[in-house]
Design a protein around this motif. Structure first.
Motif, PDB file in Angstrom:
ATOM      1  N   MET A  24     -73.685 -96.482  38.316  1.00  0.00           N
ATOM      2  CA  MET A  24     -74.756 -95.838  37.521  1.00  0.00           C
ATOM      3  C   MET A  24     -75.432 -94.736  38.247  1.00  0.00           C
ATOM      4  O   MET A  24     -75.367 -93.756  37.951  1.00  0.00           O
ATOM      5  CB  MET A  24     -75.587 -96.502  36.614  1.00  0.00           C
ATOM      6  N   LYS A  25     -75.962 -95.250  39.629  1.00  0.00           N
ATOM      7  CA  LYS A  25     -76.765 -94.480  40.577  1.00  0.00           C
ATOM      8  C   LYS A  25     -75.849 -93.283  40.762  1.00  0.00           C
ATOM      9  O   LYS A  25     -76.353 -92.137  40.989  1.00  0.00           O
ATOM     10  CB  LYS A  25     -77.153 -95.119  41.586  1.00  0.00           C
ATOM     11  N   GLN A  26     -74.611 -93.509  41.216  1.00  0.00           N
ATOM     12  CA  GLN A  26     -73.694 -92.396  41.701  1.00  0.00           C
ATOM     13  C   GLN A  26     -73.461 -91.292  40.533  1.00  0.00           C
ATOM     14  O   GLN A  26     -73.415 -90.222  40.930  1.00  0.00           O
ATOM     15  CB  GLN A  26     -72.465 -92.899  42.088  1.00  0.00           C
ATOM     16  N   LEU A  27     -73.259 -91.846  39.179  1.00  0.00           N
ATOM     17  CA  LEU A  27     -73.147 -90.788  38.136  1.00  0.00           C
ATOM     18  C   LEU A  27     -74.637 -90.097  38.123  1.00  0.00           C
ATOM     19  O   LEU A  27     -74.323 -88.708  37.740  1.00  0.00           O
ATOM     20  CB  LEU A  27     -73.040 -91.837  36.866  1.00  0.00           C
ATOM     21  N   GLY A  83     -76.903 -84.630  38.711  1.00  0.00           N
ATOM     22  CA  GLY A  83     -78.038 -83.863  39.414  1.00  0.00           C
ATOM     23  C   GLY A  83     -77.511 -82.578  40.091  1.00  0.00           C
ATOM     24  O   GLY A  83     -77.981 -81.624  40.187  1.00  0.00           O
ATOM     25  N   ILE A  84     -76.204 -82.967  40.584  1.00  0.00           N
ATOM     26  CA  ILE A  84     -75.409 -81.832  41.557  1.00  0.00           C
ATOM     27  C   ILE A  84     -75.035 -80.864  40.538  1.00  0.00           C
ATOM     28  O   ILE A  84     -75.108 -79.409  40.666  1.00  0.00           O
ATOM     29  CB  ILE A  84     -74.333 -82.411  42.279  1.00  0.00           C
ATOM     30  N   GLY A  85     -74.526 -81.434  39.322  1.00  0.00           N
ATOM     31  CA  GLY A  85     -73.956 -80.482  38.245  1.00  0.00           C
ATOM     32  C   GLY A  85     -75.208 -79.620  37.832  1.00  0.00           C
ATOM     33  O   GLY A  85     -74.787 -78.323  37.583  1.00  0.00           O
ATOM     34  N   LEU A  86     -76.081 -80.207  37.351  1.00  0.00           N
ATOM     35  CA  LEU A  86     -77.167 -79.430  37.107  1.00  0.00           C
ATOM     36  C   LEU A  86     -78.023 -78.419  37.866  1.00  0.00           C
ATOM     37  O   LEU A  86     -78.012 -77.334  37.546  1.00  0.00           O
ATOM     38  CB  LEU A  86     -78.461 -80.389  36.489  1.00  0.00           C
ATOM     39  N   GLY A  87     -78.022 -78.736  39.471  1.00  0.00           N
ATOM     40  CA  GLY A  87     -78.380 -77.844  40.244  1.00  0.00           C
ATOM     41  C   GLY A  87     -77.306 -76.695  40.392  1.00  0.00           C
ATOM     42  O   GLY A  87     -77.699 -75.489  40.679  1.00  0.00           O
ATOM     43  N   GLY A  88     -76.194 -77.028  40.172  1.00  0.00           N
ATOM     44  CA  GLY A  88     -75.031 -75.955  40.337  1.00  0.00           C
ATOM     45  C   GLY A  88     -75.160 -75.078  39.307  1.00  0.00           C
ATOM     46  O   GLY A  88     -74.816 -73.906  39.593  1.00  0.00           O
ATOM     47  N   ALA A  89     -75.492 -75.614  38.077  1.00  0.00           N
ATOM     48  CA  ALA A  89     -75.560 -74.355  37.192  1.00  0.00           C
ATOM     49  C   ALA A  89     -76.739 -73.718  37.005  1.00  0.00           C
ATOM     50  O   ALA A  89     -76.813 -72.511  36.783  1.00  0.00           O
ATOM     51  CB  ALA A  89     -75.832 -75.471  35.635  1.00  0.00           C
ATOM     52  N   ILE A  90     -77.831 -74.242  37.680  1.00  0.00           N
ATOM     53  CA  ILE A  90     -79.292 -73.491  38.033  1.00  0.00           C
ATOM     54  C   ILE A  90     -78.820 -72.259  38.947  1.00  0.00           C
ATOM     55  O   ILE A  90     -79.013 -71.307  38.958  1.00  0.00           O
ATOM     56  CB  ILE A  90     -80.096 -74.434  38.563  1.00  0.00           C
ATOM     57  N   ILE A 107     -88.042 -88.606  50.029  1.00  0.00           N
ATOM     58  CA  ILE A 107     -87.334 -87.680  49.146  1.00  0.00           C
ATOM     59  C   ILE A 107     -85.782 -88.274  48.947  1.00  0.00           C
ATOM     60  O   ILE A 107     -85.077 -88.578  49.623  1.00  0.00           O
ATOM     61  CB  ILE A 107     -87.036 -86.294  49.537  1.00  0.00           C
ATOM     62  N   ASN A 108     -85.664 -88.694  47.524  1.00  0.00           N
ATOM     63  CA  ASN A 108     -84.731 -89.116  46.762  1.00  0.00           C
ATOM     64  C   ASN A 108     -83.311 -88.709  47.435  1.00  0.00           C
ATOM     65  O   ASN A 108     -83.436 -87.242  47.226  1.00  0.00           O
ATOM     66  CB  ASN A 108     -84.689 -89.488  45.429  1.00  0.00           C
TER      67      ASN A 108
END
Length: 129
Positions: free
Chosen positions: A1-4, A9-16, A61-62
């Motif tokens: 679940m953590k990896q998901l 988060g990477i996908g959201l960051g990429g969209a931004i 930082i996470n």
């Protein structure tokens, strides 16, 4: 679940990041030179150098947040494929000097700004609190 969650988060960051890059192309349209992509690539190099060196000193930082910002947002903001397509457009149009200069400024400027960002990040210029 953590990896998901990290992937999300990477996908959201990429969209931004890619949305910010697109906004630059609207604000700085390709006329005589691809200023928007050059701006994105060079400022992204500076940010990558700055943030990675800063993150190295902030172990609290996470990891997911770090990856969302660097791989996602900055990775989506900068782009090798658009850079090479713009260089090809200039060269194909017979603008060899402009195309070569664009490649040179992007690559050397990127390396320089990664270093400058790293220097800023390691010298605690960007302290918070």
């Amino acid at each position: 679940m953590k990896q998901l969650c990290i992937y999300a988060g990477i996908g959201l960051g990429g969209a931004i990041g890619s949305s910010l890059r697109y906004l630059l192309t609207i604000l700085l349209p390709f006329q005589q030179w691809p200023v928007a992509i050059l701006t994105a690539n060079l400022s992204g190099c500076f940010l990558m150098g700055l943030l990675t060196s800063w993150f190295n000193r902030q172990p609290q930082i996470n990891r997911g947040l770090r990856l969302s910002i660097t791989v996602g947002c900055i990775g989506g903001y900068t782009t090798m494929s658009t850079f090479t397509a713009d260089a090809f457009t200039l060269i194909r149009a017979g603008r060899f000097f402009s195309g070569g200069l664009y490649v040179l400024v992007t690559v050397l400027g990127g390396i320089t700004l990664i270093w400058v960002g790293h220097v800023f990040g390691t010298r605690n210029v960007c302290k918070h609190g």
